[in-house]
Scaffold this active site. Structure first.
Site, PDB file in Angstrom:
ATOM      1  N   HIS A  69       0.837  -1.198   0.000  1.00  0.00           N
ATOM      2  CA  HIS A  69       0.000   0.000   0.000  1.00  0.00           C
ATOM      3  C   HIS A  69       0.871   1.247   0.000  1.00  0.00           C
ATOM      4  O   HIS A  69       2.061   1.200   0.316  1.00  0.00           O
ATOM      5  CB  HIS A  69      -0.929   0.018   1.222  1.00  0.00           C
ATOM      6  CG  HIS A  69      -0.202  -0.058   2.533  1.00  0.00           C
ATOM      7  ND1 HIS A  69       0.212  -1.259   3.072  1.00  0.00           N
ATOM      8  CD2 HIS A  69       0.192   0.893   3.404  1.00  0.00           C
ATOM      9  CE1 HIS A  69       0.828  -1.035   4.222  1.00  0.00           C
ATOM     10  NE2 HIS A  69       0.841   0.265   4.448  1.00  0.00           N
ATOM     11  N   CYS A 197       2.050   3.007  12.096  1.00  0.00           N
ATOM     12  CA  CYS A 197       3.039   2.520  11.142  1.00  0.00           C
ATOM     13  C   CYS A 197       3.507   3.699  10.299  1.00  0.00           C
ATOM     14  O   CYS A 197       2.889   4.769  10.330  1.00  0.00           O
ATOM     15  CB  CYS A 197       2.456   1.415  10.260  1.00  0.00           C
ATOM     16  SG  CYS A 197       1.179   1.958   9.103  1.00  0.00           S
TER      17      CYS A 197
END
Length: 702
Positions: A69, A197
């Protein structure tokens, strides 16, 4: 948002390649085929951005799932691509390869709505019923219906404020590892968690979902703060106060970490709860009942990023992170200051280092200096304006350069002790730049301890601040800790240690290093250039590259005016060696385009400018796709350039800029010869190595 995924964006039981780089490029190609990108350039950009995110940490998850992603300029609307892979491909998960792959592409300028929808998908991916449905889907329409159903659901309630067992009035089942932490049904244990993250799109929310599910199974109340791209709602102070333990599942720093000070802590990377959320909840409960358990350290804004669980950060990894933090904050000071000084030399000539102070004090834009009267024989066009601007640029650049050693020390301390470490780190860094010691009986002054002193001082300040932050103090004194107690005591202790204990030996070491550089000539200088060239190309912007660059940049600030100063030659060797990898790979894509796929050929076009600008990172996409062939070749090219630069006695006063600072280069012809030689060697090396057998990249054309 109904067209977030369409049948055209689904592939079932397909072979997209043998490794994750090929799969990611193929998934990006599917986005292009569906008309979601701006032609081939958009496909290339999407693949680059997804691979760059993949390089930070693998996106493979347990149970055969992969979620590459990124946020990217390549798409204007959020896009999901799904592929059921046959054969499965390794994305870095511990339990084996992935057969389900989602490419999640979020617009770089996408609003919160886009990101919130993507987080729903991320949360669904940790649910077995959802992944089972993907494996059982017979057609692309079935996949679209399944995913659309998840995205159409009402937003999930983030915190689990009460577990089912508590609601039924029965004793909640406790994990055996939880020990005595089990509580009565009316007061179930309470945990707070933070997940984060680097990208903040997928793992952040999947970790939150996994922790919430594990807490529900254990009969525990949990509140999760997701510090992601979709925005972050901080946990209420009362919620944190009432918590029995804290979980940090993060790959980046926790924002405002001091809120959790004193709480029992379990900390890990963001992927651990996705793989084993039950174990993290059990550890948190065990720590909640143990008065000697690891805790979030610091008061107010104190604390570091030490992990306390079995998945803690290694010492090697932590050392790398600490040093890279200091270097990354230092480089802007070096680049800005060095370029300003180089521009001052262009305008006022090298002689500007003498009268710059008099010019700044005694002249203005309306009363320009006389360059000839001041001995500025090399002022641009002999103009007074050139001399005046050159003097001002020199002052600005010199000031910026003065901060790079304190910045290195300050942010090393920050990486260890968070914000309370910054001020002591800067103070100790200032001492590192200014300490002078007298050698015993010789009356010889040793030089400032320089960047070695900054590293030692920064570590000292960070460790001392971290230690003081762990002191147990009364509640009324906690507010004074980060703003008064920690900076004051740390500065005193670390400063005294630097002056009394470390200043003399480090100053002596720097003196030997400086003398050694000055004495280098012939083959020794060439060998140094070769070694620096190898370091610059090995990890292309990583720790080894930064060590070589920092070593060279530190010498530029203290170099003499002489163009043959060894420090300036070292800077030239490092800059030239760092320019080689992207340009060499760009040349290779032109000479033998058949050895590279479409994405790499597009990367090659950008490599010309990136290399010319001294941005070594432009070679990373090539090296990530085919490291065993690319890295040795570009290391050879950079080694040749570094050695030739020293042999031809090239020097440069600017620590950055590539071909755009040729005005600061002495021996421009040698500069160009060294660069061309290394580029040719590197390009031919890549071509030769890729010609032996099938290159992994050739199968991944998009």
């Amino acid at each position: 948002m109904s067209d977030l995924i369409t049948p055209a964006l689904v592939r079932l039981d397909v072979d997209l390649g043998t490794d994750k780089h090929e799969v990611i490029r193929a998934l990006a190609g599917i986005v292009g085929e569906a008309g979601r990108t701006d032609g081939p350039d958009g496909v290339v950009l999407l693949a680059e951005d997804a691979l760059a995110r993949e390089a930070k940490s693998p996106t493979g998850l347990k149970d055969g799932i992969a979620i590459p992603h990124c946020r990217t300029e390549a798409v204007q609307e959020p896009t999901l691509v799904f592929a059921r892979l046959q054969p499965p491909v390794d994305f870095g998960a511990k339990d084996g390869p992935a057969d389900l792959a989602f490419l999640i592409a979020a617009p770089a300028g996408g609003d919160n709505t886009h990101l919130q929808i993507l987080t729903k998908l991320a949360r669904a991916l940790v649910r077995k019923d959802f992944t089972d449905g993907l494996r059982a889907a017979a057609t692309p329409d079935d996949v679209v219906a399944l995913v659309s159903g998840v995205l159409a659901d009402a937003p999930k309630q983030a915190p689990k404020h009460a577990a089912p067992a508590a609601e039924s009035g029965t004793e909640p089942a406790a994990d055996p590892a939880a020990g005595p932490a089990a509580a009565p049904a009316s007061q179930p244990p309470r945990i707070v968690a933070v997940t984060a993250c680097p990208t903040g799109i997928a793992h952040t929310y999947m970790a939150a979902e996994a922790l919430e599910a594990a807490a529900e199974r254990a009969g525990v109340r949990i509140d999760v703060e997701t510090q992601g791209s979709a925005g972050s709602t901080p946990l209420a102070p009362e919620t944190i106060k009432d918590a029995d333990a804290v979980i940090f599942a993060v790959d980046v720093g926790v924002r405002d970490r001091g809120r959790f000070a004193g709480k029992p802590l379990v900390s890990s990377g963001v992927k651990r709860p996705i793989d084993d959320g039950d174990a993290m909840i059990a550890e948190a409960l065990k720590y909640a009942a143990d008065p000697n358990a690891p805790r979030v350290e610091g008061s107010g804004e104190g604390g570091d990023t030490t992990a306390s669980s079995g998945a803690s950060e290694t010492w090697g990894g932590r050392t790398r992170r600490v040093l890279m933090t200091g270097v990354s904050y230092m480089i802007p000071f070096v680049a800005a200051g060095g370029l300003m000084i180089a521009l001052s030399f262009l305008l006022g000539g090298y002689e500007i280092t003498g009268p710059y102070g008099d010019i700044a004090v005694n002249n203005t834009l309306f009363d320009l200096p006389d360059p000839q009267a001041l001995g500025l024989d090399h002022a641009l066009f002999g103009w007074g304006l050139s001399a005046y601007l050159g003097a001002l640029f020199f002052i600005i650049g010199k000031t910026a350069f003065m901060f790079f050693i304190p910045a290195l020390a300050g942010y090393i301390a920050y990486a260890i002790a968070d914000r309370p470490g910054i001020a002591p780190g800067f103070i100790v860094g200032g001492l590192a730049a200014n300490i002078f010691a007298v050698a015993d009986g010789e009356g010889v002054q040793l030089p400032a301890t320089g960047f070695l002193g900054a590293i030692v001082g920064g570590v000292l300040a960070g460790l001392i601040a971290h230690w003081i932050a762990g002191w147990k103090v009364p509640a009324w004194a906690r507010g004074l800790m980060p703003v008064l107690v920690i900076p004051l005591f740390t500065s005193v202790i670390a400063g005294m240690l630097m002056i009394v204990v470390f200043g003399r030996p480090i100053g002596w070491l720097m003196d030997q290093l400086t003398n050694g550089l000055s004495d280098m000539s012939g083959s020794y200088a060439i060998l140094l250039g070769v070694i620096l060239g190898l370091m610059m190309a090995f990890d292309m912007g990583g720790p080894l590259n930064k060590v070589a660059y920092s070593f060279a940049a530190a010498g530029v600030g203290g170099a003499s005016l002489a163009t043959d100063a060894p420090e300036l030659k070292i800077m030239a060797a490092v800059m030239l060696a760092g320019m080689v990898p992207p340009i060499a790979l760009a040349l290779a894509t032109v000479l033998r385009p058949g050895l590279f796929n479409a994405a790499e050929r597009e990367n090659g076009k950008a490599g010309w400018l990136l290399g010319a600008s001294f941005i070594t990172e432009g070679a990373i996409p090539f090296a990530a796709a085919d490291p065993l062939r690319v890295i040795p070749a570009i290391m050879l090219g950079s080694a040749v350039t570094g050695g030739m630069s020293e042999w031809l006695e090239v020097s440069v006063r600017a620590p950055h800029g590539g071909i755009f600072v040729l005005f600061a280069v002495d021996n421009v012809l040698g500069f160009m010869i060294s660069l061309v030689a290394g580029v040719v060697v590197g390009a031919l090396g890549v071509i030769a190595l890729k010609s032996f057998g099938k290159s992994p990249s050739t199968a991944a054309a998009v």
